[in-house]
Design a protein around this motif. Sequence first.
Motif, PDB file in Angstrom:
ATOM      1  N   GLU A  35       0.783  -1.255  -0.039  1.00 44.78           N
ATOM      2  CA  GLU A  35      -0.063   0.093   0.032  1.00 44.78           C
ATOM      3  C   GLU A  35       0.904   1.216   0.090  1.00 44.78           C
ATOM      4  N   ILE A  36       1.765   1.096   0.895  1.00 42.98           N
ATOM      5  CA  ILE A  36       2.709   2.359   0.844  1.00 42.98           C
ATOM      6  C   ILE A  36       3.589   2.779  -0.476  1.00 42.98           C
ATOM      7  N   GLY A  37       3.966   1.447  -1.115  1.00 47.02           N
ATOM      8  CA  GLY A  37       4.505   1.725  -2.570  1.00 47.02           C
ATOM      9  C   GLY A  37       3.501   2.424  -3.379  1.00 47.02           C
ATOM     10  N   GLN A  38       2.400   1.846  -3.404  1.00 45.94           N
ATOM     11  CA  GLN A  38       1.492   2.309  -4.326  1.00 45.94           C
ATOM     12  C   GLN A  38       1.219   3.930  -4.104  1.00 45.94           C
ATOM     13  N   ASP A  39       1.187   4.382  -2.726  1.00 46.99           N
ATOM     14  CA  ASP A  39       0.845   5.718  -2.354  1.00 46.99           C
ATOM     15  C   ASP A  39       2.021   6.651  -2.827  1.00 46.99           C
ATOM     16  N   VAL A  40       3.086   6.312  -3.273  1.00 45.23           N
ATOM     17  CA  VAL A  40       4.192   7.087  -3.562  1.00 45.23           C
ATOM     18  C   VAL A  40       3.952   7.814  -4.913  1.00 45.23           C
ATOM     19  N   PHE A  82       5.764  20.434   5.798  1.00 42.54           N
ATOM     20  CA  PHE A  82       5.753  19.371   6.954  1.00 42.54           C
ATOM     21  C   PHE A  82       4.526  19.765   7.803  1.00 42.54           C
ATOM     22  N   GLU A  83       4.269  21.097   7.902  1.00 44.97           N
ATOM     23  CA  GLU A  83       3.101  21.304   8.839  1.00 44.97           C
ATOM     24  C   GLU A  83       1.709  20.833   8.337  1.00 44.97           C
ATOM     25  N   ALA A  84       1.579  21.046   6.840  1.00 44.41           N
ATOM     26  CA  ALA A  84       0.643  20.831   6.147  1.00 44.41           C
ATOM     27  C   ALA A  84       0.374  19.308   6.168  1.00 44.41           C
ATOM     28  N   ILE A  85       1.295  18.425   6.153  1.00 45.54           N
ATOM     29  CA  ILE A  85       1.431  17.261   6.240  1.00 45.54           C
ATOM     30  C   ILE A  85       1.035  16.659   7.547  1.00 45.54           C
ATOM     31  N   GLY A  86       1.366  17.289   8.579  1.00 47.15           N
ATOM     32  CA  GLY A  86       0.940  17.228   9.963  1.00 47.15           C
ATOM     33  C   GLY A  86      -0.345  17.592  10.103  1.00 47.15           C
ATOM     34  N   GLY A 159      16.651  14.366  -2.953  1.00 49.42           N
ATOM     35  CA  GLY A 159      16.553  13.611  -1.649  1.00 49.42           C
ATOM     36  C   GLY A 159      15.762  14.330  -0.603  1.00 49.42           C
ATOM     37  N   VAL A 160      15.469  15.778  -0.819  1.00 52.32           N
ATOM     38  CA  VAL A 160      14.570  16.462  -0.014  1.00 52.32           C
ATOM     39  C   VAL A 160      13.038  16.174  -0.481  1.00 52.32           C
ATOM     40  N   ALA A 161      13.053  15.855  -1.672  1.00 56.44           N
ATOM     41  CA  ALA A 161      11.332  15.378  -2.102  1.00 56.44           C
ATOM     42  C   ALA A 161      11.164  14.136  -1.594  1.00 56.44           C
ATOM     43  N   GLU A 162      12.171  13.293  -1.603  1.00 57.56           N
ATOM     44  CA  GLU A 162      11.955  11.780  -1.337  1.00 57.56           C
ATOM     45  C   GLU A 162      11.528  12.054   0.458  1.00 57.56           C
ATOM     46  N   VAL A 163      12.065  12.738   1.199  1.00 59.26           N
ATOM     47  CA  VAL A 163      11.860  13.012   2.676  1.00 59.26           C
ATOM     48  C   VAL A 163      10.405  13.407   2.877  1.00 59.26           C
ATOM     49  N   ILE A 164      10.183  14.366   2.102  1.00 59.04           N
ATOM     50  CA  ILE A 164       8.804  15.272   2.228  1.00 59.04           C
ATOM     51  C   ILE A 164       7.525  14.020   1.670  1.00 59.04           C
ATOM     52  N   GLU A 165       8.026  13.242   0.621  1.00 58.18           N
ATOM     53  CA  GLU A 165       6.941  12.278   0.071  1.00 58.18           C
ATOM     54  C   GLU A 165       6.813  11.143   1.132  1.00 58.18           C
ATOM     55  N   ALA A 166       8.003  10.587   1.622  1.00 61.27           N
ATOM     56  CA  ALA A 166       7.947   9.745   2.490  1.00 61.27           C
ATOM     57  C   ALA A 166       7.090  10.125   3.890  1.00 61.27           C
ATOM     58  N   ALA A 167       7.201  11.356   4.268  1.00 61.76           N
ATOM     59  CA  ALA A 167       6.154  11.989   5.291  1.00 61.76           C
ATOM     60  C   ALA A 167       4.882  11.880   5.028  1.00 61.76           C
ATOM     61  N   ARG A 168       4.522  12.234   3.606  1.00 59.30           N
ATOM     62  CA  ARG A 168       3.251  12.362   3.309  1.00 59.30           C
ATOM     63  C   ARG A 168       2.523  11.037   3.172  1.00 59.30           C
ATOM     64  N   VAL A 169       3.353   9.986   2.748  1.00 59.12           N
ATOM     65  CA  VAL A 169       2.724   8.663   2.634  1.00 59.12           C
ATOM     66  C   VAL A 169       2.705   7.875   3.744  1.00 59.12           C
ATOM     67  N   LEU A 170       4.117   7.824   4.667  1.00 62.49           N
ATOM     68  CA  LEU A 170       4.087   7.234   5.810  1.00 62.49           C
ATOM     69  C   LEU A 170       3.262   7.601   6.969  1.00 62.49           C
ATOM     70  N   SER A 171       2.931   9.156   6.995  1.00 63.07           N
ATOM     71  CA  SER A 171       2.266   9.779   8.158  1.00 63.07           C
ATOM     72  C   SER A 171       0.751   9.092   8.196  1.00 63.07           C
ATOM     73  N   ARG A 172       0.214   8.386   7.343  1.00 63.24           N
ATOM     74  CA  ARG A 172      -1.094   7.841   7.209  1.00 63.24           C
ATOM     75  C   ARG A 172      -1.217   6.482   8.267  1.00 63.24           C
TER      76      ARG A 172
END
Length: 461
Positions: A35-40, A82-86, A159-172
């Motif tokens: 599921e996480i893979g598909q959400d990226v 990060f605040e918006a994802i939070g 790398g920064v885009a990956e960090v932010i995308e990981a936050a968006r997807v994993l924070s679910r």
Amino acid sequence: MKQLIIAAALLASMAGSALAADSQAPSDDHPLLREIGQDVSADELHATIEHLVGFGTRHTLSDTTSDTRGIGAARRWVKARFEAIGAACGGCLKIETPTDLVSGDRIPKPTEIMDVLAIQTGTTDPNRVVVISGHLDSRVSDVMNATSDAPGANDDGSGVAEVIEAARVLSRHRYAATIVYAVLQGEEQNLYGGALLAKYATAQGWQVEADLNNDIDGNIHGLSGVIDNTHVRVFSEGTKATESPAQADRRRYNGGEVDSPSRQLARFMDGLADRYLTNMSVRMVYRTDRFSRGSDQVRMLEAGYPAVRVTEAVENYTRQHQDVRTEGGVAYGDVISGVDFPYLAQVTRLNAITLASLASAPPPPQEVKIEGAVSPDTKVSWAPSADAAGYRVWWRDTTDARWRYSRWAWHADSLTLKGVVIDDWFFGVSAVSGDGWESPVEFPGPAGAFFSPPPAPAKAP
Ligand SMILES: [Zn+2]
């Protein structure tokens, strides 16, 4: 004839292992990871890098007051993301911005370095921390040039885009351990943001299990003409940067030169890619980083924290650390057209499923020991972990790159491997949760310990 008999005994022990796994082990297939893979999303990664490039330069010595150009505007934008994802996960992210006033190599006058961290606190093991990092700052040919356009789309917008995308997807989702999404600064001037992250982690008393440092992850066109969009390199140190001379002596004698926790993380990622990613494999490189080059994970390793560097399979040096220009018919510069977004999404998936796995699993077992000299059997023991439902004892040929054989040990703190001679194999242990999440394998002794005693302070950058 004698050799044949030994081989038969080994096969029998392997069959026993498979039987035990079938009858007792929880399923180790995790739909969550699919599921996480598909959400990226490649589109999300593209949007982030477009924004970052829009700040003109993100050089560490660039303007901090403008709202549209320079490192200050870029830092504030990352914080707002990060605040918006939070907000979208009901406040699941705590945003921290540790700072340091730094001067020294490549920083002529005292300059504020700021890391932007989003912290997703673990549910049951919050002090254990897994980190994903990338660096926000960018540069052109002259590392001291803070005004020219330095798009840094791949180095390290990727790398920064990956960090932010990981936050968006994993924070679910929620995890046992804490995940830290870290956007660092000052890498190009001498890894200052990595040093700041290590210092912050130590000050917090974090038990850091992993830092996945992502730097230059989106190019698929190698300078030699090779095109590769199906591999990603994971660099890991072989022996610990913090190893003492006495520890090095024991390790040199008994082995462990390819079994640091950093190396086990690389193996862990390699296994996850094989299992959960399509058309994407890890190429483990047995080096701390590329030859004579580095990135922020080096500072984490120096502080005693397991870390790896994740980077694209093939590099294009005309697009790194270059003034944006055309010369002799060659286009130079780190522009967004040099980033392949479907490929970057694959690398992001690898990071995200690794973080989710590490944070869901128990910590690797501690105090792993082996005994059995001048005996036909090997006893492997460890300190029980409160969070583990069981353990898996692994062994492999001393020349194998990956763990090969395993046997389950439930509710135990040791296992004797009958007929497995200690001299001939490398051994390790992983911890497994009741729902089948498995930690990385830990190699015995100080050479393999994920969690060392408090490290000496990090070297000054
Ligand atoms: Zn970089």
